[in-house]
Design an enzyme around this catalytic site. Structure first.
Site, PDB file in Angstrom:
ATOM      1  N   TRP A  88     -72.767  73.730  -5.297  1.00 26.09           N
ATOM      2  CA  TRP A  88     -72.421  73.428  -6.690  1.00 26.09           C
ATOM      3  C   TRP A  88     -71.667  74.620  -7.249  1.00 26.09           C
ATOM      4  O   TRP A  88     -72.057  75.764  -6.989  1.00 26.09           O
ATOM      5  CB  TRP A  88     -73.723  73.208  -7.468  1.00 26.09           C
ATOM      6  CG  TRP A  88     -73.604  72.920  -8.924  1.00 26.09           C
ATOM      7  CD1 TRP A  88     -73.635  71.699  -9.521  1.00 26.09           C
ATOM      8  CD2 TRP A  88     -73.535  73.876  -9.995  1.00 26.09           C
ATOM      9  NE1 TRP A  88     -73.565  71.829 -10.889  1.00 26.09           N
ATOM     10  CE2 TRP A  88     -73.493  73.163 -11.213  1.00 26.09           C
ATOM     11  CE3 TRP A  88     -73.474  75.273 -10.067  1.00 26.09           C
ATOM     12  CZ2 TRP A  88     -73.421  73.774 -12.451  1.00 26.09           C
ATOM     13  CZ3 TRP A  88     -73.384  75.889 -11.298  1.00 26.09           C
ATOM     14  CH2 TRP A  88     -73.356  75.138 -12.471  1.00 26.09           C
TER      15      TRP A  88
ATOM     16  N   SER B 222     -76.082  76.409  -0.361  1.00 25.75           N
ATOM     17  CA  SER B 222     -76.588  76.396  -1.734  1.00 25.75           C
ATOM     18  C   SER B 222     -77.211  75.042  -2.071  1.00 25.75           C
ATOM     19  O   SER B 222     -78.185  74.628  -1.443  1.00 25.75           O
ATOM     20  CB  SER B 222     -75.462  76.763  -2.707  1.00 25.75           C
ATOM     21  OG  SER B 222     -75.967  77.047  -3.987  1.00 25.75           O
ATOM     22  N   MET B 223     -76.649  74.313  -3.026  1.00 27.00           N
ATOM     23  CA  MET B 223     -77.188  73.006  -3.374  1.00 27.00           C
ATOM     24  C   MET B 223     -77.165  72.071  -2.172  1.00 27.00           C
ATOM     25  O   MET B 223     -78.018  71.186  -2.042  1.00 27.00           O
ATOM     26  CB  MET B 223     -76.400  72.401  -4.524  1.00 27.00           C
ATOM     27  CG  MET B 223     -76.984  71.080  -5.016  1.00 27.00           C
ATOM     28  SD  MET B 223     -76.178  70.450  -6.499  1.00 27.00           S
ATOM     29  CE  MET B 223     -77.071  68.888  -6.661  1.00 27.00           C
TER      30      MET B 223
ATOM     31  N   ASP C 107     -77.906  88.270  -3.045  1.00 25.10           N
ATOM     32  CA  ASP C 107     -77.634  86.982  -3.696  1.00 25.10           C
ATOM     33  C   ASP C 107     -78.221  86.981  -5.103  1.00 25.10           C
ATOM     34  O   ASP C 107     -79.433  87.065  -5.281  1.00 25.10           O
ATOM     35  CB  ASP C 107     -78.244  85.859  -2.852  1.00 25.10           C
ATOM     36  CG  ASP C 107     -77.811  84.471  -3.303  1.00 25.10           C
ATOM     37  OD1 ASP C 107     -77.598  84.269  -4.513  1.00 25.10           O
ATOM     38  OD2 ASP C 107     -77.701  83.590  -2.438  1.00 25.10           O
TER      39      ASP C 107
ATOM     40  N   HIS D  66     -74.063  85.477  -3.013  1.00 19.88           N
ATOM     41  CA  HIS D  66     -74.293  84.049  -2.796  1.00 19.88           C
ATOM     42  C   HIS D  66     -73.151  83.439  -1.987  1.00 19.88           C
ATOM     43  O   HIS D  66     -73.378  82.729  -1.009  1.00 19.88           O
ATOM     44  CB  HIS D  66     -74.424  83.345  -4.148  1.00 19.88           C
ATOM     45  CG  HIS D  66     -74.890  81.933  -4.046  1.00 19.88           C
ATOM     46  ND1 HIS D  66     -76.129  81.587  -3.560  1.00 19.88           N
ATOM     47  CD2 HIS D  66     -74.281  80.758  -4.386  1.00 19.88           C
ATOM     48  CE1 HIS D  66     -76.274  80.273  -3.593  1.00 19.88           C
ATOM     49  NE2 HIS D  66     -75.168  79.752  -4.078  1.00 19.88           N
TER      50      HIS D  66
END
Length: 293
Positions: free
Chosen positions: A33, A99-100, A228, A257
Site C-alpha cells: 500500500w 508490506s500489505m 523500518d 520499509h
C-alpha cells in the site's frame, strides 16, 4: 494490457491488471500500500533472468486495476489472488508479499491452505497483528490508525508525501540509496489510486493474521529491514518468523520499509537463494547461504 475479472459493481466489472512474463516456477509478487505491481521494478528482471515465471498484479483500487468502493478487506483481497492463481493455472507457485501484500499471503493460507503454493515470502510485511489488544500488547493503539484515516480524509496527497519520506528513510538515504525521482514516482502511483480504497485499506491493516500463519506449512522466508519506520521489525517481521515453524529470516541492516528498492541487491540475493532451494543462515548484519544437502 491483461486483465482478470473478479466481480461486478453495478453496471461495471471489477478487473485486475496483471503482467505474466517468463517461464519456469511461478513467482507471484504482491505489492504494498498504496503502490502497484510497478513497485517490483528491481526484482522482476532479476527473477526472469534466473529462469522464473514472474507474475505481478495491481490490487483492486490501485495501479491500473478497477477502483470499486468495496472489497478492501483481506478475505476479498485473498479471494482476488485466488482467482488470479486459478485463471493463470499457477501451480507450485511462490507467493511474495510486500508490506500489505503480506496480508494476502497469510490470508491465502488461512482460507485455501497450500493449494497451488510451494513457498511463501513475507517482505516488510504486515502480519501477524498490528492492533494493541489485551492478548497483543505489542501492537499499536487504535488511535494511531484513526489518525492515519483522518489525515488521509483531510489531505491525502500531503499524507502521502510524509508517508514516502518514512517509507524510504529519505532523511538518511535520500541521494544515496534512493533518489528524489524514485520518491516522486511512488507518490505519483499512490496519488492515482482510489481515494476510497486507500482509506479503507487502513482498516484492513488491523486484521489478525495469527491464525492464518499457523496454517503455513511450506518453506517460508521473512525479509525485513531493521530500520523500518512503517512496520517496525520487532512488531512484525520478528514475530512472523517466530510464528511460522521452520521459517527463515533475513534482517537487512539499516534498511527502511522500502528495502526492495534501497537494498535491492540484498533482497534479490535473499530471494534467489531461497527460491533456489539454498539454505539461509541468518545474521543481524545480513545473511550467509549454503546449499542444502
Amino acid at each position: 494490457m491483461q486483465y482478470i475479472n473478479v466481480g461486478k459493481e453495478n453496471s461495471g466489472s471489477i478487473d485486475l491488471y496483471y503482467e505474466d512474463h517468463g517461464m519456469g516456477m511461478p513467482v507471484v509478487l504482491i505489492h504494498g500500500w498504496p503502490l502497484s505491481g510497478a513497485s517490483w521494478e528491481k526484482q522482476m528482471p532479476v527473477l526472469l533472468e534466473a529462469g522464473y515465471r514472474v507474475i505481478t498484479y495491481d490490487r483492486r483500487g490501485f495501479g491500473n486495476s478497477s477502483k470499486p468502493v468495496s472489497g478492501y478487506e483481506y478475505d476479498t483481497l485473498a479471494e482476488d489472488l485466488r482467482k488470479l492463481m486459478i485463471k493463470l493455472d499457477l501451480r507450485d507457485a511462490a507467493l511474495v508479499g510486500f508490506s500489505m501484500g503480506g496480508g494476502e499471503v497469510a490470508r491465502y493460507f488461512g482460507k485455501y491452505g497450500n493449494d497451488r503454493v510451494s513457498k511463501a515470502v513475507f517482505m516488510s510485511a504486515i502480519p501477524p497483528f498490528l492492533l494493541k489488544t489485551s492478548d497483543n500488547p505489542a501492537g499499536a493503539d487504535g488511535s494511531v490508525f484513526e489518525g492515519i484515516k483522518k489525515a488521509l480524509s483531510i489531505d491525502r496527497p500531503a499524507f502521502l508525501t510524509k508517508f514516502f519520506s518514512d517509507f524510504y528513510n529519505v532523511d538518511i538515504l535520500g541521494g544515496k540509496l534512493v533518489s528524489d525521482e524514485v520518491v516522486r514516482l511512488s507518490w505519483n502511483i499512490a496519488a492515482g489510486a482510489s481515494a476510497k480504497g486507500t482509506l479503507d485499506c487502513v482498516s484492513a491493516w488491523l486484521e489478525d493474521f495469527r491464525g492464518d500463519l499457523k496454517r503455513i506449512d511450506v518453506p517460508t522466508l521473512v525479509i525485513h529491514g531493521d530500520a523500518d519506520r512503517i512496520l517496525p521489525f520487532a512488531v512484525t517481521g520478528k514475530r512472523t518468523h517466530e510464528a511460522i515453524k521452520g521459517s527463515r529470516l533475513v534482517v537487512v541492516k539499516n534498511a527502511p520499509h522500502g528495502l526492495n528498492w534501497t537494498h535491492a541487491d540484498k533482497v534479490n540475493n535473499a530471494l534467489l537463494t531461497f527460491l533456489g532451494g539454498l539454505k539461509i543462515t541468518t545474521q543481524k548484519t545480513g545473511y550467509k547461504s549454503k546449499k542444502t544437502k
